[in-house]
Design a protein around this motif. Sequence first.
Motif, PDB file in Angstrom:
ATOM      1  N   GLY A 199      42.742  41.719  39.475  1.00 43.98           N
ATOM      2  CA  GLY A 199      42.259  40.552  40.229  1.00 43.98           C
ATOM      3  C   GLY A 199      43.370  39.687  40.802  1.00 43.98           C
ATOM      4  O   GLY A 199      44.541  39.826  40.453  1.00 43.98           O
ATOM      5  N   GLU A 201      44.078  35.455  41.958  1.00 46.54           N
ATOM      6  CA  GLU A 201      43.649  34.053  42.000  1.00 46.54           C
ATOM      7  C   GLU A 201      43.189  33.634  43.396  1.00 46.54           C
ATOM      8  O   GLU A 201      42.388  32.724  43.564  1.00 46.54           O
ATOM      9  CB  GLU A 201      44.848  33.171  41.631  1.00 46.54           C
ATOM     10  CG  GLU A 201      44.769  32.468  40.312  1.00 46.54           C
ATOM     11  CD  GLU A 201      43.867  31.252  40.330  1.00 46.54           C
ATOM     12  OE1 GLU A 201      44.244  30.262  40.973  1.00 46.54           O
ATOM     13  OE2 GLU A 201      42.800  31.297  39.701  1.00 46.54           O
ATOM     14  N   ARG A 204      37.987  34.916  45.715  1.00 43.01           N
ATOM     15  CA  ARG A 204      36.916  34.256  44.974  1.00 43.01           C
ATOM     16  C   ARG A 204      35.766  35.218  44.749  1.00 43.01           C
ATOM     17  O   ARG A 204      35.538  36.131  45.527  1.00 43.01           O
ATOM     18  CB  ARG A 204      36.442  33.018  45.734  1.00 43.01           C
ATOM     19  CG  ARG A 204      37.549  31.973  45.835  1.00 43.01           C
ATOM     20  CD  ARG A 204      37.129  30.754  46.587  1.00 43.01           C
ATOM     21  NE  ARG A 204      36.250  29.865  45.815  1.00 43.01           N
ATOM     22  CZ  ARG A 204      36.666  29.047  44.855  1.00 43.01           C
ATOM     23  NH1 ARG A 204      37.936  29.022  44.493  1.00 43.01           N
ATOM     24  NH2 ARG A 204      35.819  28.256  44.244  1.00 43.01           N
ATOM     25  N   ILE A 205      35.083  34.993  43.641  1.00 46.09           N
ATOM     26  CA  ILE A 205      33.894  35.809  43.408  1.00 46.09           C
ATOM     27  C   ILE A 205      32.679  34.889  43.417  1.00 46.09           C
ATOM     28  O   ILE A 205      32.785  33.697  43.150  1.00 46.09           O
ATOM     29  CB  ILE A 205      33.935  36.556  42.053  1.00 46.09           C
ATOM     30  CG1 ILE A 205      34.090  35.553  40.898  1.00 46.09           C
ATOM     31  CG2 ILE A 205      35.040  37.571  42.010  1.00 46.09           C
ATOM     32  CD1 ILE A 205      33.406  36.021  39.655  1.00 46.09           C
ATOM     33  N   ARG A 206      31.525  35.465  43.691  1.00 40.48           N
ATOM     34  CA  ARG A 206      30.269  34.711  43.659  1.00 40.48           C
ATOM     35  C   ARG A 206      29.309  35.481  42.782  1.00 40.48           C
ATOM     36  O   ARG A 206      29.298  36.703  42.787  1.00 40.48           O
ATOM     37  CB  ARG A 206      29.625  34.662  45.037  1.00 40.48           C
ATOM     38  CG  ARG A 206      30.456  34.008  46.077  1.00 40.48           C
ATOM     39  CD  ARG A 206      29.715  34.093  47.393  1.00 40.48           C
ATOM     40  NE  ARG A 206      28.946  32.878  47.551  1.00 40.48           N
ATOM     41  CZ  ARG A 206      27.927  32.728  48.383  1.00 40.48           C
ATOM     42  NH1 ARG A 206      27.512  33.730  49.102  1.00 40.48           N
ATOM     43  NH2 ARG A 206      27.309  31.581  48.489  1.00 40.48           N
ATOM     44  N   GLU A 216      30.566  30.021  42.446  1.00 47.92           N
ATOM     45  CA  GLU A 216      31.750  30.641  43.045  1.00 47.92           C
ATOM     46  C   GLU A 216      32.959  30.263  42.220  1.00 47.92           C
ATOM     47  O   GLU A 216      33.118  29.092  41.851  1.00 47.92           O
ATOM     48  CB  GLU A 216      31.903  30.089  44.469  1.00 47.92           C
ATOM     49  CG  GLU A 216      32.210  31.168  45.474  1.00 47.92           C
ATOM     50  CD  GLU A 216      32.566  30.571  46.813  1.00 47.92           C
ATOM     51  OE1 GLU A 216      31.636  30.366  47.601  1.00 47.92           O
ATOM     52  OE2 GLU A 216      33.770  30.304  47.033  1.00 47.92           O
ATOM     53  N   GLU A 219      38.761  34.821  41.242  1.00 51.66           N
ATOM     54  CA  GLU A 219      38.746  36.071  40.504  1.00 51.66           C
ATOM     55  C   GLU A 219      39.630  35.955  39.261  1.00 51.66           C
ATOM     56  O   GLU A 219      40.571  35.151  39.268  1.00 51.66           O
ATOM     57  CB  GLU A 219      39.343  37.144  41.418  1.00 51.66           C
ATOM     58  CG  GLU A 219      38.647  38.463  41.364  1.00 51.66           C
ATOM     59  CD  GLU A 219      39.191  39.388  42.444  1.00 51.66           C
ATOM     60  OE1 GLU A 219      38.388  39.806  43.284  1.00 51.66           O
ATOM     61  OE2 GLU A 219      40.409  39.668  42.440  1.00 51.66           O
ATOM     62  N   ASN A 220      39.377  36.764  38.276  1.00 51.05           N
ATOM     63  CA  ASN A 220      40.254  36.742  37.106  1.00 51.05           C
ATOM     64  C   ASN A 220      41.538  37.511  37.384  1.00 51.05           C
ATOM     65  O   ASN A 220      41.498  38.647  37.849  1.00 51.05           O
ATOM     66  CB  ASN A 220      39.553  37.383  35.907  1.00 51.05           C
ATOM     67  CG  ASN A 220      40.487  37.512  34.721  1.00 51.05           C
ATOM     68  OD1 ASN A 220      41.012  36.516  34.246  1.00 51.05           O
ATOM     69  ND2 ASN A 220      40.734  38.733  34.269  1.00 51.05           N
ATOM     70  N   PRO A 262      33.985  35.465  35.454  1.00 49.22           N
ATOM     71  CA  PRO A 262      34.900  36.300  36.253  1.00 49.22           C
ATOM     72  C   PRO A 262      35.567  37.400  35.422  1.00 49.22           C
ATOM     73  O   PRO A 262      35.727  38.531  35.893  1.00 49.22           O
ATOM     74  CB  PRO A 262      35.929  35.297  36.782  1.00 49.22           C
ATOM     75  CG  PRO A 262      35.188  33.992  36.822  1.00 49.22           C
ATOM     76  CD  PRO A 262      34.269  34.027  35.630  1.00 49.22           C
ATOM     77  N   LYS A 263      35.933  37.074  34.209  1.00 48.77           N
ATOM     78  CA  LYS A 263      36.516  38.100  33.324  1.00 48.77           C
ATOM     79  C   LYS A 263      35.487  39.192  33.058  1.00 48.77           C
ATOM     80  O   LYS A 263      35.795  40.389  33.076  1.00 48.77           O
ATOM     81  CB  LYS A 263      36.923  37.485  31.985  1.00 48.77           C
ATOM     82  CG  LYS A 263      38.025  36.446  32.079  1.00 48.77           C
ATOM     83  CD  LYS A 263      38.499  36.047  30.677  1.00 48.77           C
ATOM     84  CE  LYS A 263      39.694  35.115  30.729  1.00 48.77           C
ATOM     85  NZ  LYS A 263      39.360  33.703  30.874  1.00 48.77           N
ATOM     86  N   GLN A 266      34.728  41.441  35.991  1.00 47.53           N
ATOM     87  CA  GLN A 266      35.846  42.356  36.210  1.00 47.53           C
ATOM     88  C   GLN A 266      35.818  43.503  35.199  1.00 47.53           C
ATOM     89  O   GLN A 266      36.039  44.659  35.545  1.00 47.53           O
ATOM     90  CB  GLN A 266      37.152  41.576  36.073  1.00 47.53           C
ATOM     91  CG  GLN A 266      38.366  42.369  36.438  1.00 47.53           C
ATOM     92  CD  GLN A 266      39.574  41.461  36.502  1.00 47.53           C
ATOM     93  OE1 GLN A 266      40.009  40.944  35.483  1.00 47.53           O
ATOM     94  NE2 GLN A 266      40.094  41.262  37.697  1.00 47.53           N
TER      95      GLN A 266
END
Length: 551
Positions: A199, A201, A204-206, A216, A219-220, A262-263, A266
């Motif tokens: 990942g 920084e 971004r993830i949603r 939102e 990301e990890n 996020p973790k 992933q």
Amino acid sequence: MTTWEDLAKRIFTDVQHTPEQYEELYPVRGLPEGARVTRLAPSPTGFLHLGVFFAAMINRMTADASQGLFYFRLEDTDRKREVAGGEEDLLRGLRLNGIAIDEGLTAPGETSGDYGPYRQSERAVIYHTYVKRLMEQGLAYPCFCSEEQRQADRDQQEREKQRTGYYGPYARCRDLTPEEALRRIEAGESFVVRLRSPGSEERRIRFDDMIRGTIEMPENDEDIVLLKSDGIPTYHFAHAVDDHLMRTTHVIRGEEWVSSVPKHLQLFRVLGFKPPKYAHISPIMKAEGESRRKLSKRKDPEAAMRYYAEQGYPADSVLEYLMTIASSEFEDWRRRNPDAPRKEFPFNLKKMSVSGALFDMDKFRDVSKTVISRMDAATVARSVMDWAQTYDPAFYALLARDPAYAEAIFSIDRGGKKPRKDIACWSEAKEYAAYFYDELFQPSLDGLPDGLTDEDVRGVLEAYSAVYSPAHDQQEWFAAIKALCPALGFCPEVKEYKQNPQGWKGHAGDVSTLLRLAVTGRRNTPDLCAIMRLLGTERTRQRLAQAAQSL
Ligand code: GLU
């Protein structure tokens, strides 16, 4: 040259199967379309917290609303926090409070289901299988950083106002070669296994939280620990492996885990798993003056489910009340469906409050009084006895002397359109029923109607004693009181009395108040006619006489 595959083989000597074999061993569940698989995954800390119980209820309701399944998994990987008997406490607490478990650890000493083992401590080899695969793919690596090194890095990150964590230049073991890692392992160095996070920084993830809506986050990019130095997985890794293999469709858990999503997403991705749907429940709050705070294990006895059992709140009361805080639509539904089982409530996670529900003791007690007022006398008597057997043996002995009498006590004024709401929990039953037992009866004439002399009172008590008949029904009973009134200087009709209060000592209602006090020691009781009948003629007369003498 040592490869990642060689290293993985050297580390995970216990692994016998492949991830593919586990996929087959734990196939997608053959449930109908739309059926939700939920779970409770507590740690055995020796304490069933109201918040954990609340989560259990939400998970149970979510499964029920979709003909799904609710299972129990024990997250016993943190030896430091573990308490002996913690598992039994949790399971007993859930059962006692009316939460049924379909699969997994279902009751103390009982397990069922094909997706186990359901204790994480028994799943080490499964976790190792998946870490081994990640390591073979170069997605996991051993890390030898000491606790001191980690602390020094965290201190520096804090000083420099950076995010803490094992990423970027702080991921010191990330670039070790498999050879180097193998050499250090052979030399006996202790290590953890970390994820090589793909990942960034910057990205971004949603994701859609079923309670909180779209969230939102960056990301990890931390190389999080997958296995601790003793080979035991972290919560994050175990969550991914277990919820995948146990085929959980909905992970419903405490809000404190939102920031870890996020973790988790992933991990699901690198492991090749389809992620579950997430729903994060807000904690139960308590009002303190103007502000609100989380219900605290230390400060609030009601934070422990044990409290409700000790006080003797019926499981149904706790569940009914928690439903009102789980869904703002529950109370309306209950009004429309007073007798329907809770299972039938169309529970919807999306309608849960995001801000955190308030635990209101007065409201809870009110709900409990309603729940108890709707029970039949046999249930109340049995429940009071069950409670007293553990928590008030002396009271239990009184009740058990004549269970039919006990049941008759609780049947007075029960049923009907507007049942009385006298008690909120079984520990209040003793006070409620005290005057039915000579051992507990406390004579008192406090609160006699105003302006009566001892002579007046004595006159009423003696006259009434002479005419009392257990054969009277309620109307005859009151008619007999009215009939006595004129000769004693009391007005038989309240209306008439009000037109000329000076002309009388009081009215028929005052006479019955006086009798009520003499017989029960209280101004407010259920139907006095029924009370007298249950006490029996002899005891009724005896109490009337005793009261007259006490003046
Ligand atoms: N063992 C975790 C806890 O007790 C479980 C959280 C979850 O439901 O995933 O907080």
